[in-house]
Design an enzyme around this catalytic site. Structure first.
Site, short mmCIF file in Angstrom:
data_model
loop_
_atom_site.label_atom_id
_atom_site.label_comp_id
_atom_site.label_asym_id
_atom_site.label_seq_id
_atom_site.Cartn_x
_atom_site.Cartn_y
_atom_site.Cartn_z
NE ARG A 50 -1.03 -2.85 2.34
CZ ARG A 50 -0.26 -3.94 2.45
NH1 ARG A 50 0.00 -4.70 1.40
NH2 ARG A 50 0.29 -4.26 3.60
CB CYS A 85 -3.91 -2.24 6.02
SG CYS A 85 -2.65 -1.36 5.08
CB THR A 87 -1.08 2.36 4.09
OG1 THR A 87 -0.17 2.37 5.21
CG2 THR A 87 -0.51 3.25 3.01
CB THR A 134 4.00 4.00 6.53
OG1 THR A 134 2.76 4.39 5.94
CG2 THR A 134 3.84 2.65 7.23
CE LYS A 178 4.67 -3.19 6.63
NZ LYS A 178 3.53 -4.10 6.65
CB CYS A 210 1.97 1.97 10.92
SG CYS A 210 2.68 0.52 10.08
#
Lengths: 252, 252
Positions: A50, A85, A87, A134, A178, A210
């Site tokens: 994304r 999520c 994003t 992010t 991540k 996030c």
């Protein structure tokens, strides 16, 4: 009759599990059989990153693959659906997703609107809200736009700090959450710098925007500032829509 | 082409999530998109307690509800399916489940047979295998019967210890893991007594034969005795069947 919950997983794979675990923890239940029905689809290979899409690094809009998962969940019987999520809630993705789902008879919750609703209910005096996220979510101004519509002012870190500390805490190949699949000390320290900066800029609450960030910042409060985990808020919203009587009181 | 994994969740709700998390941890992946496709159905309200059924406390065989979840997963596209519940593998449940699934074109893995296969591959000298489980699994002799067919001798705790320490560590209303939704110190201590007893009886490996037990005994080894988590073994078997090239080496 309870509604069936659906989870669009795989964005990333652990975020879907985190959401489902929070649904369990936010449900009033004394035995296995008291828990709500939850259907999950995790098909990560089909969903473009994304953040990379928002930053123009991949051409394919992840909305198409996300819509296919929502439709599969609906076919299986899901009635109220969440996507853990942040994003994916950026308008360039979310608006296309909504359009692709025209006519699909499911209730798709919007995680960020739910965070705004939660703040109004639990922290009615908060107006200035800090955001850690992010760089994709940051540049797309996902939170500032949605929160502005709900009467909040968003506070974000300075661009240099965003690029050099916050985003790398999630994505850096050597110490990012991540990449490492776990929280490194460096990632936590860099996120704590972000929290202090947002507090200094006047944030009265901070959104951990996030799904990886709450893994590193597990505190519900720092000093006087509540830290808000959108995945937890989405879990609570899904339980509320499925069976409001089973929603646990929020523990600060 | 990878196979799609299906998980029958809800037995209990956290066991399904534990299995899915172990699938992620056992998969070789550098980014979200490298992970396997996993479909999950968690419909706990429809599935009678497996232990209560084996003990004659409820009349309805959980096999029927489990079969319905397998069939839903198959309709959604799942090709290789696992059920992270030891007690569901007792022949009075499993045999009925297999019969109900006649003609359903999915590969349903048998967790306990997979544990036997794993022992042969990784611990070829082990013959005497200790079992910690619920009293339902214990009385139905699930592990002893399946392991005997694979060349192992099962070692179980004395009946009094099973009833007064091991089963209550999972089900006791005040200190049991299922009731508390977390591992209490009492539960861990009682399970450690069980481990010591099985070692004294000659067990060369110990199977943590209820999905709650590995939450309390997280060690992979105690003294010279490997502790085997069947959920981890089932996760590895699902990854192997879905895409063997993505299976991580086993870390003792």
């Amino acid at each position: 009759m309870n509604k069936v919950i659906g989870i669009v997983g795989g964005v990333g794979p652990l975020a879907g599990l985190d959401l489902q675990q929070k649904i369990v923890s936010q449900t009033i239940a004394g035995r296995d059989q008291d828990h709500l029905t939850v259907l999950g689809v995790s098909r990560p290979s089909t969903i473009p990153d994304r953040t990379e899409y928002l930053l123009g690094q991949v051409a394919e809009n992840p909305a198409t693959a996300l819509a296919a998962q929502v439709q599969l969940l609906a076919q299986m019987g899901a009635q109220v659906i969440g996507i853990p999520c942040n994003t994916a809630h950026a308008p360039p993705i979310w608006d296309v997703l909504r359009a692709e789902l025209a006519g699909c008879p499911v209730q798709l919750l919007h995680m960020i609107s739910e965070v705004g609703r939660f703040l109004h209910e639990h922290y009615p005096n908060v107006r200035q809200v800090g955001i850690l996220s992010t760089t994709g979510t940051y540049r797309a101004e996902v939170y500032p736009q949605v929160l502005a519509g709900l009467g909040f002012t968003a506070v974000t870190p300075p661009a240099l700090m965003q690029e050099s500390l916050i985003h790398p805490a999630i994505y850096h190949p050597e110490h990012g959450i991540k990449s490492c699949g776990r929280v490194t000390e460096r990632a936590r320290q860099d996120l704590l710098v972000g929290v202090a900066a947002l507090q200094a800029q006047g944030a009265q609450a901070i959104i951990l925007g996030c799904t990886e960030i709450p893994l590193a910042l597990t505190e519900r409060q720092m000093g006087d500032t509540p830290l808000i985990d959108p995945t937890l808020i989405l879990a609570r919203a899904l339980v509320r829509e499925a069976d409001e009587g089973k929603l646990r009181p929020y523990a600060c």
